[in-house]
Design an enzyme around this catalytic site. Structure first.
Site, short mmCIF file in Angstrom:
data_model
loop_
_atom_site.label_atom_id
_atom_site.label_comp_id
_atom_site.label_asym_id
_atom_site.label_seq_id
_atom_site.Cartn_x
_atom_site.Cartn_y
_atom_site.Cartn_z
N CYS A 62 0.81 -1.22 0.00
CA CYS A 62 0.00 0.00 0.00
C CYS A 62 0.84 1.27 0.00
CB CYS A 62 -0.97 0.00 1.17
SG CYS A 62 -0.19 0.01 2.80
N CYS B 276 -3.48 -2.57 -0.96
CA CYS B 276 -2.47 -3.49 -0.47
C CYS B 276 -2.13 -4.61 -1.44
CB CYS B 276 -2.92 -4.10 0.86
SG CYS B 276 -3.26 -2.87 2.15
N LYS C 224 -6.57 -8.43 11.27
CA LYS C 224 -6.46 -7.00 11.01
C LYS C 224 -7.82 -6.50 10.53
CE LYS C 224 -3.85 -3.62 8.26
NZ LYS C 224 -2.79 -3.45 7.23
N ARG D 192 -2.07 6.60 7.82
CA ARG D 192 -2.12 6.80 6.37
C ARG D 192 -1.55 8.16 5.98
NH1 ARG D 192 -7.98 3.73 5.65
NH2 ARG D 192 -7.11 1.66 6.04
N ARG E 111 -10.76 -0.72 2.09
CA ARG E 111 -10.09 -2.02 2.22
C ARG E 111 -10.98 -3.07 2.87
NH1 ARG E 111 -4.53 1.01 4.15
NH2 ARG E 111 -3.90 1.69 2.05
N GLU F 65 -9.31 -16.95 10.90
CA GLU F 65 -8.15 -16.32 10.26
C GLU F 65 -6.85 -16.73 10.96
OE1 GLU F 65 -7.91 -14.54 7.61
OE2 GLU F 65 -9.85 -13.65 7.17
N LYS G 33 -4.83 -6.30 15.31
CA LYS G 33 -4.74 -4.88 15.02
C LYS G 33 -6.13 -4.37 14.65
CE LYS G 33 -2.43 -1.65 11.83
NZ LYS G 33 -1.61 -1.51 10.62
N SER H 131 -2.17 4.02 15.28
CA SER H 131 -2.01 5.47 15.20
C SER H 131 -3.19 6.25 15.77
CB SER H 131 -1.77 5.88 13.75
OG SER H 131 -2.87 5.50 12.94
#
Length: 311
Positions: free
Chosen positions: A104, A112, A181, A191, A203, A219, A234, A260
């Protein structure tokens, strides 16, 4: 009698390395976090090492004109991430280097993976993306990365990268999978830092629905079966139930990314004098470890260690 303790070696510090020279640019939405160029990043690295932080995760910020539809500079042996890894291992051989493995930051569309079009509809070509992600992982390992951390969330990405690393002779390089994620609103400031916002769409077709918990277990199970050596969740704060679920079911090391947006919210409230920043940060990180995290990726790594030393 304290059950859970934070230590400097629990933290992985993110570092953003930008193409160019003389760059020490503070990220507006993340006060105290900077984009560094290769010639300035020693300021950040020396502080991390002096504080006893053992690991960094490297994100690259190439020039805009170097980006293309296939993210070519992600797997270029002279790419910004590869250059940064070599330099870090040369100057600080004791520092463990984790390489974020995604496209990305290097694609002109900000997604991505590889984008293909069916009529007017743009979709991510999962299988073509896997080929480029494996190339990226191998190039990072060749540069000296100690751990490959794929964050792309393509189906089958762990097995594709494991196969690529093994075929290139990197059997010993472990994979820290961004296994769980979520398609989260907490990523906004990142970003800006990595200049990786999607230029169209979102996404949600390849990252997870925040409403889903059982899917996280599927997953994670899939990634472990494909050869993941670490699992990651995440974001962190809003998903500690997921952290605990994974901790109870899997015995591989578990990583939480304190992202972030979580950093920015605490920082903004602290700047306004609404909260005790030190107390909030240490409580937040302690909660992640108590939930089951072995390692925490956090932009507060340096501050947290300093505050822990004061206590």
């Amino acid at each position: 009698m304290r059950e859970t303790v934070l230590r400097p070696e629990d933290f992985i510090a993110p570092i953003f390395v930008a193409q160019g020279e003389g760059i020490r640019q503070e990220i507006s939405s993340m006060p105290g976090v900077y984009n560094w160029s290769l010639d300035t990043m020693d300021e950040e690295l020396s502080q991390l090492v002096s504080l006893g932080i053992k690991a960094v995760i490297v994100f690259g910020v190439p020039h805009a004109e170097e980006k293309d539809a296939l993210g070519t500079c992600a797997y270029d042996q002279h790419g910004i991430v590869q250059q940064a890894i070599r330099l870090i291992k040369q100057r600080y051989p004791e520092l463990l280097v984790v390489a974020d493995t995604c496209l990305c930051e290097f694609t002109d569309h900000g997604h991505c993976g590889v984008v293909s079009r069916t009529g007017e509809q743009a979709i991510i070509d999962n299988d073509e993306s896997l080929k480029l992600l494996a190339r990226t992982a191998v190039s990072q390992a060749e540069a000296g990365a100690d751990i490959i951390a794929p964050s792309n969330m393509m189906d089958g990405f762990v097995s594709a990268i494991r196969r690529g690393l093994d075929e290139a002779g990197f059997h010993h390089i472990p994979i820290m999978s961004y296994a769980v994620k979520y398609a989260s609103a907490y990523y906004g400031p990142f970003r800006e830092a990595a200049q990786s916002a999607p230029q169209f769409g979102d996404r949600k077709t390849y990252q997870m629905d925040p409403a889903n918990a059982r899917e996280a277990l599927r997953e994670a199970k899939s990634d472990v079966e494909e050869g993941a050596d670490f699992l990651m969740v995440k974001p962190g704060v809003a998903y500690l139930d997921i952290v605990r679920s994974l901790r109870d079911r899997f015995d591989v090391p578990l990583v939480v990314y304190h992202v972030s947006g979580e950093y920015a919210m605490i920082k903004a409230a602290a700047i306004n004098g609404w909260i005790d920043e030190k107390a909030i940060v240490l409580e937040t990180l302690l909660g992640m470890k108590r939930a089951g995290a072995d390692l925490i990726i956090t932009y507060y790594a340096k501050d947290a260690v300093r505050w822990m030393q004061e206590s």
